[in-house]
Design a protein around this motif. Structure first.
Motif, PDB file in Angstrom:
ATOM      1  N   VAL A 258       0.849  -1.198   0.000  1.00 23.74           N
ATOM      2  CA  VAL A 258       0.000   0.000   0.000  1.00 23.74           C
ATOM      3  C   VAL A 258       0.880   1.241   0.000  1.00 23.74           C
TER       4      VAL A 258
ATOM      5  N   PHE B 146       2.372   1.595  -3.495  1.00 25.35           N
ATOM      6  CA  PHE B 146       1.436   2.030  -4.536  1.00 25.35           C
ATOM      7  C   PHE B 146       1.051   3.490  -4.350  1.00 25.35           C
ATOM      8  N   ILE B 147       0.841   3.872  -3.088  1.00 22.60           N
ATOM      9  CA  ILE B 147       0.431   5.252  -2.852  1.00 22.60           C
ATOM     10  C   ILE B 147       1.550   6.202  -3.240  1.00 22.60           C
TER      11      ILE B 147
ATOM     12  N   ASP C 117       3.567   5.735  -5.667  1.00 22.91           N
ATOM     13  CA  ASP C 117       3.914   5.442  -7.054  1.00 22.91           C
ATOM     14  C   ASP C 117       5.111   4.501  -7.183  1.00 22.91           C
ATOM     15  N   ARG C 118       5.293   3.688  -6.171  1.00 24.75           N
ATOM     16  CA  ARG C 118       6.337   2.672  -6.268  1.00 24.75           C
ATOM     17  C   ARG C 118       5.657   1.321  -6.428  1.00 24.75           C
ATOM     18  N   LEU C 119       6.417   0.276  -6.289  1.00 24.38           N
ATOM     19  CA  LEU C 119       5.834  -1.059  -6.399  1.00 24.38           C
ATOM     20  C   LEU C 119       5.852  -1.810  -5.083  1.00 24.38           C
TER      21      LEU C 119
ATOM     22  N   PHE D 216      -7.304  -1.669   5.742  1.00 31.13           N
ATOM     23  CA  PHE D 216      -6.783  -0.961   4.572  1.00 31.13           C
ATOM     24  C   PHE D 216      -6.961   0.548   4.725  1.00 31.13           C
ATOM     25  N   VAL D 217      -8.125   0.945   5.239  1.00 35.85           N
ATOM     26  CA  VAL D 217      -8.350   2.380   5.430  1.00 35.85           C
ATOM     27  C   VAL D 217      -7.325   2.944   6.413  1.00 35.85           C
TER      28      VAL D 217
ATOM     29  N   TRP E 129      -4.228   3.324   4.509  1.00 37.04           N
ATOM     30  CA  TRP E 129      -4.434   4.434   3.580  1.00 37.04           C
ATOM     31  C   TRP E 129      -4.233   5.764   4.307  1.00 37.04           C
ATOM     32  N   ILE E 130      -4.814   5.860   5.493  1.00 35.72           N
ATOM     33  CA  ILE E 130      -4.649   7.077   6.281  1.00 35.72           C
ATOM     34  C   ILE E 130      -3.188   7.249   6.674  1.00 35.72           C
TER      35      ILE E 130
ATOM     36  N   TRP F  65      -0.535   6.575   5.111  1.00 32.51           N
ATOM     37  CA  TRP F  65       0.323   7.128   4.061  1.00 32.51           C
ATOM     38  C   TRP F  65      -0.238   8.417   3.501  1.00 32.51           C
ATOM     39  N   THR F  66      -1.242   8.964   4.196  1.00 34.65           N
ATOM     40  CA  THR F  66      -1.788  10.241   3.742  1.00 34.65           C
ATOM     41  C   THR F  66      -1.504  11.354   4.737  1.00 34.65           C
ATOM     42  N   LEU F  67      -1.749  11.074   6.007  1.00 30.68           N
ATOM     43  CA  LEU F  67      -1.734  12.165   6.988  1.00 30.68           C
ATOM     44  C   LEU F  67      -0.419  12.214   7.749  1.00 30.68           C
TER      45      LEU F  67
ATOM     46  N   TYR G  20       0.178  13.854  14.411  1.00 28.52           N
ATOM     47  CA  TYR G  20      -0.257  14.935  15.281  1.00 28.52           C
ATOM     48  C   TYR G  20       0.827  15.266  16.290  1.00 28.52           C
TER      49      TYR G  20
ATOM     50  N   THR H 241      -4.207  10.370  -2.433  1.00 26.54           N
ATOM     51  CA  THR H 241      -3.421   9.145  -2.249  1.00 26.54           C
ATOM     52  C   THR H 241      -4.092   7.952  -2.914  1.00 26.54           C
TER      53      THR H 241
ATOM     54  N   HIS I  64      -3.294   7.883  -6.504  1.00 26.99           N
ATOM     55  CA  HIS I  64      -1.946   7.363  -6.753  1.00 26.99           C
ATOM     56  C   HIS I  64      -1.880   5.861  -6.506  1.00 26.99           C
ATOM     57  N   PHE I  65      -2.707   5.407  -5.555  1.00 25.67           N
ATOM     58  CA  PHE I  65      -2.739   3.977  -5.247  1.00 25.67           C
ATOM     59  C   PHE I  65      -3.108   3.177  -6.488  1.00 25.67           C
TER      60      PHE I  65
ATOM     61  N   SER J 280       2.757   2.900 -11.491  1.00 25.72           N
ATOM     62  CA  SER J 280       3.981   3.110 -10.723  1.00 25.72           C
ATOM     63  C   SER J 280       5.109   3.554 -11.650  1.00 25.72           C
TER      64      SER J 280
ATOM     65  N   THR K  89       8.275   2.869 -10.940  1.00 27.30           N
ATOM     66  CA  THR K  89       9.449   2.039 -10.677  1.00 27.30           C
ATOM     67  C   THR K  89       9.862   1.246 -11.901  1.00 27.30           C
TER      68      THR K  89
END
Lengths: 337, 391
Positions: A34, A37-38, A40-42, A294-295, A298-299, A301-303, A306, B22, B25-26, B30, B32
Motif C-alpha cells: 500500500v 502504490f500510494i 507510485d512505487r511497487l 486498509f483504510v 491508507w490514512i 500514508w496520507t496524513l 499529530y 493518495t 496514486h494507489f 507506478s 518504478t
C-alpha cells in the motif's frame, strides 16, 4: 453447536492465533505494498516471485536470526515479559470476537466489556517495556502511550456504548445476529450503521479512537520514528521486537473486527441470504475487517503525525464532548423510535 | 462555536482531499523500473564509459591534457623514420607508438571533455554503465595493443635514435659555442653573484637563495614593485626594479615595518615618496626572528641619472646566500618604489620586506605555541554518583 466445538480445547483456542499469524504476515506485506502504490512505487517485488508475496517470511527469518540484546541496566524480567504480555492481551481479546456464525472463542454475555478491559493491558505492557528498557526515549514513548491510550479509551467506550444502546446486548454474537437480513429502506442490510443516523457519527468517533488506540498514524506518537526513535521499542530487537509488531498488528485487526461487528454486521453477508453460511460468514467478516485495516493504512500514508498537544486537544476537547452528546442523542432516538 | 465548526469542516475536507489524492496514486501507475529485468533506454549522448579505438589513435595526448582529473595516462614512443605505422580512418599519419594508453575509470568524472579535442574521434563514450567492481585496479582500462616485448623493442630503438640525435646536436652546439665565445670574449654579461631577474634569486650561487623582497602589491599609489629584478651590469642599473604603476612622482611604497608580536603582526607603514629625480625608498628589512620581527627601514636615495643600486650583491656562501637587492629606477619623472633588504636562506626566504600587507617575513614570526592546558594537580572533576543516576 458445531463441529468446531467438538475439537480439543487446545486446538479450539488456537484458531484465532492462526488467523492472527496469517493475517500479520499478510498485513505487513500489504502495508508495504500500500505504501509503495500510494507513493507510485511497487513495494516488495523480489522475494517469492509474484509481487514479493514472501517478503514477510523473509522478514521473519531475518528477525529470528537477529541477536537477542538486553540492555545491561535493563530490568531483565520486565524487559523480557513486556512483549509477550502485550501480545497475550491482544490475543486474549479475540476470545469474544465472533469470527463466524460457527466459531466464537468464548460466547460470554459481557463480551464487549471483557474486550475493552483486556485491551487496557496493552497500556500496562507498553509502560512496562518503556520502563524496563532504562532508556529515556523508551520511557518518554511509554508515557505518551499511556496518556494517549487512557485518553482515547473514553471516546472509544462512549462510541461502543452508543452501539450497545441500540443493540441491547454486550454479547458480540448477539449483536451480530440481530444485524442479519436486508430490511433497511427495503434493500440495505440491517447493519447498525444504517439503523440510526447518529451511529454514523459514532462510527467516525470510534474509528478515530481506534486509530489512536492501536498507535496508527496520525496518532503514532508512542513510536514516532523521527522523534522518539521508535519509542518504547527502542531497545528491543529480534523476536521480542517482532512480538511487539505482531501485537500491534493484532490490535489493529482486533479493533477493526470490533468495528465490523458493531457497525457493519459482523459475519453477515451484505446480500442477505446470498453467499451466507459459516464459511462465507468468516470470509465476509475478515473482508470487512481488512477493509477497515486498509483504510488505516491508507490514512497512514496520507496524513502527517499529530503533535502531542493536538492529540490531547482532539481527544478531550472534541471527541469526548461529541461522543457524550452523540450518546445522549442516540439514546433519545432509541426512546422515540 | 461557528469558528470551531468551520475549522472542523475544513479539517475533514482537507483529510478527504488528501485521501483522494493518495487513493488516485494507489490505483495509478507506478514509476518504478524493475532494474535488472528491465532497463531504461539511455539518451544518445549518455556518458557512461570511455572507450578508445586504439587503431585510430595518433598519440597526440590532447585527451589526457583535457582531462580535469588526470585519469588518462598516455605514453608514446617515437617511431623510427623508416617505420610506417599506417594511417587512421580519417587519413592522419600515425607517427608514434602508443606504448601506454590507460584510463582509470575510477577517477573519471564523465565530463566528456576528452572526447572533443580528439582529432581522430578515437576516444568516445560507450553506452555501457554496468562495470562496477570490487577491486579498483579492475577499473583501470588499458587500451594499448602493444605487447610488453614490442614496447621494450620500440623503446630501445627510440633510445638509440635519440642518443644519436643528441650526439649530433651536442657536436653542433659545441661548434656554435666555440664561435660565440670568441666573439663575446670582452663583454661578460653577468658578474658572479649578481641577482638576475627574479628578486633575490641569486643565480649562479651555490645554494640558490630565493627571496621575494619588496613585492609590494596594493600600496597607496599602486606601486607594484618587483625590486631586485635587475639585470645588473656592475655600476649601472639596467633593470626595472619595482616597476611602479603609480603616478609619477607620487609612488608610495610601504615596506612593512613588521613587528612580530606573537599572534598579531603589526606593520607600521612608512611612506616612501618618490619625487621625480629623487626617489626615496624605504625598504623595510624584516628580520624574521620568531616572535619578534623587527624591520629596519633603510633609505635609498636615487639621484637621477646616477642611481646607486646594489642589485643582488650576493654573498655566495654555499647554502646560505645573503642578497641585498635594492632597486631603483633612476629615470627622472618616474619614481620607483623600493625593495627591501632580504636575508634569504636557501630555499626559505626569511622576511619579505616591503610586502604591503605587513606580514613580516613568510613564516618568520612564528612563536612556539603556548600551551594553554593547565593541570591542577590533585584535583579531578568530581565523579557523578552513579547510584543516584540509576533507578
Amino acid at each position: 453447536m458445531t463441529w468446531l466445538e467438538s475439537l480439543p480445547l487446545a486446538v479450539f483456542v488456537m484458531i484465532p492465533l492462526v488467523i492472527i499469524l496469517i493475517y500479520a504476515l499478510f498485513a505487513i506485506w500489504m502495508e508495504r505494498k500500500v505504501a509503495g502504490f500510494i507513493q507510485d512505487r511497487l513495494g516488495p517485488m523480489r522475494v517469492g516471485g509474484w509481487h514479493g508475496w514472501a517478503q514477510s517470511f523473509a522478514d521473519l527469518l531475518k528477525l529470528i536470526q537477529k541477536e537477542d540484546i538486553i540492555p545491561a541496566e535493563a530490568s531483565k524480567f520486565l524487559f523480557r515479559f513486556a512483549p509477550f504480555l502485550m501480545f497475550a492481551a491482544s490475543y486474549a481479546a479475540f476470545a469474544v470476537i465472533p469470527f463466524s456464525s460457527a466459531y466464537m472463542g468464548s460466547n460470554i454475555d459481557i463480551g464487549v466489556f471483557y474486550l475493552l478491559a483486556i485491551t487496557s493491558l496493552l497500556t500496562i505492557s507498553v509502560i512496562m517495556a518503556g520502563w524496563a528498557s532504562n532508556n529515556k526515549w523508551s520511557l518518554l514513548g511509554a508515557m505518551r502511550t499511556a496518556a494517549q491510550m487512557v485518553s482515547y479509551e473514553v471516546p472509544t467506550i462512549m462510541a461502543v456504548l452508543s452501539v450497545i444502546i441500540v443493540a441491547g446486548s454486550l454479547n458480540l454474537m448477539t449483536v451480530t445476529e440481530m444485524q442479519s437480513g436486508n430490511d433497511t429502506l427495503g434493500f440495505l442490510p440491517n447493519w447498525l450503521i444504517f439503523q440510526n443516523p447518529f451511529l454514523l457519527v459514532a462510527f467516525v468517533i470510534f474509528f478515530i479512537s481506534i486509530l489512536a488506540e492501536s498507535h496508527r498514524v496520525p496518532f503514532d506518537l508512542p513510536e514516532s520514528e523521527s522523534e522518539l526513535v521508535a519509542g518504547f521499542q527502542t531497545e528491543y530487537s529480534g523476536m521480542r521486537w517482532a512480538m511487539f509488531m505482531l501485537a500491534e498488528y493484532a490490535d489493529m485487526l482486533l479493533l477493526s473486527l470490533l468495528g465490523a461487528v458493531l457497525f457493519f454486521g459482523g459475519w453477515n453477508s451484505p446480500f442477505g441470504g446470498f453467499m451466507d453460511g459459516p464459511i462465507w460468514g468468516f470470509f465476509w467478516f475478515m473482508f470487512k475487517g481488512m477493509i477497515l485495516v486498509f483504510v488505516m493504512m491508507w490514512i497512514r500514508w496520507t496524513l502527517p503525525r499529530y503533535r502531542v498537544d493536538q492529540l490531547m486537544y482532539l481527544c478531550w476537547s472534541i471527541l469526548i464532548p461529541l461522543s457524550f452528546i452523540n450518546f445522549v442523542l442516540i439514546a433519545l432516538w432509541e426512546m422515540l423510535f | 462555536m461557528v469558528h470551531s465548526f468551520k475549522q472542523g469542516w475544513q479539517t475533514l475536507k482537507s483529510i478527504f482531499t488528501g485521501m483522494g489524492i493518495t487513493i488516485r496514486h494507489f490505483f495509478g501507475p507506478s514509476v518504478t523500473l524493475q532494474y535488472p529485468d528491465e532497463r531504461d533506454v539511455l539518451p544518445k549522448l549518455a556518458r557512461s564509459k570511455l572507450f578508445v579505438n586504439i587503431d585510430d589513435c595518433i598519440g597526440c595526448n590532447l585527451c589526457a591534457r583535457a582531462c580535469p582529473v588526470n585519469c588518462i595516462d598516455i605514453e608514446t614512443v617515437k617511431a623510427g623514420a623508416d617505420v610506417d605505422l599506417g594511417k587512421t580512418s580519417n587519413g592522419s599519419q600515425k607517427r608514434l607508438w602508443i606504448s601506454r594508453f590507460v584510463i582509470d575509470m575510477a577517477k573519471c568524472m564523465y565530463c566528456d571533455l576528452c572526447t572533443y579535442p580528439c582529432p581522430t574521434d578515437c576516444i568516445y563514450m560507450v553506452q555501457e554503465y554496468e562495470y562496477s567492481d570490487f577491486n579498483r585496479d579492475n577499473l583501470v582500462y588499458k587500451f594499448s595493443n602493444l605487447t610488453p616485448e614490442k614496447i621494450a623493442e620500440v623503446k630501445e630503438t627510440a633510445r638509440i635514435e635519440a642518443e644519436e640525435a643528441e650526439k649530433k646536436k651536442a657536436e653542433e652546439a659545441a661548434a656554435k659555442a666555440a664561435r660565440a665565445s670568441k666573439a663575446s670574449d670582452s663583454r661578460p654579461s653577468s658578474v658572479p653573484g649578481a641577482a638576475r631577474g627574479i628578486p633575490g634569486s641569486a643565480k649562479g650561487i651555490p645554494g640558490k637563495a630565493k627571496g621575494i623582497p619588496g613585492a609590494s602589491k596594493g600600496v597607496p599609489g599602486k606601486a607594484q614593485g618587483i625590486p631586485g629584478a635587475a639585470k645588473s651590469i656592475p655600476g649601472k642599473a639596467k633593470g626595472i626594479p619595482g616597476a611602479a604603476k603609480g603616478v609619477p612622482g607620487k609612488a608610495k611604497s610601504i615596506p612593512g615595518t613588521a613587528k612580530g608580536v606573537p599572534g598579531a603582526a603589526k606593520s607600521v607603514p612608512t611612506a616612501a615618496k618618490g619625487v621625480p629625480g629623487k626617489a626615496k625608498g624605504v625598504p623595510g628589512a624584516a628580520k624574521g626572528v620568531p616572535g619578534k620581527a623587527k624591520s629596519v627601514p633603510t633609505a635609498a636615495k636615487n639621484v637621477p641619472g646616477k642611481a646607486k643600486s646594489i642589485p643582488g650583491t650576493a654573498k655566495g656562501v654555499p647554502g646560505k646566500a645573503k642578497s641585498v637587492p635594492t632597486s631603483a629606477k633612476s629615470v627622472p619623472g618616474k619614481a620607483k618604489s623600493v625593495p627591501g633588504t632580504a636575508k634569504s636562506v636557501p630555499g626559505k626566504a626569511k622576511g619579505v620586506p616591503g610586502k604591503a600587507k605587513g606580514v613580516p617575513g613568510g613564516g618568520a614570526a612564528k612563536v612556539p605555541g603556548k600551551s594553554t592546558a593547565k593541570q591542577v594537580p590533585g584535583k579531578k572533576p568530581p565523579k557523578e554518583n552513579k547510584d543516584n543516576n540509576t533507578d
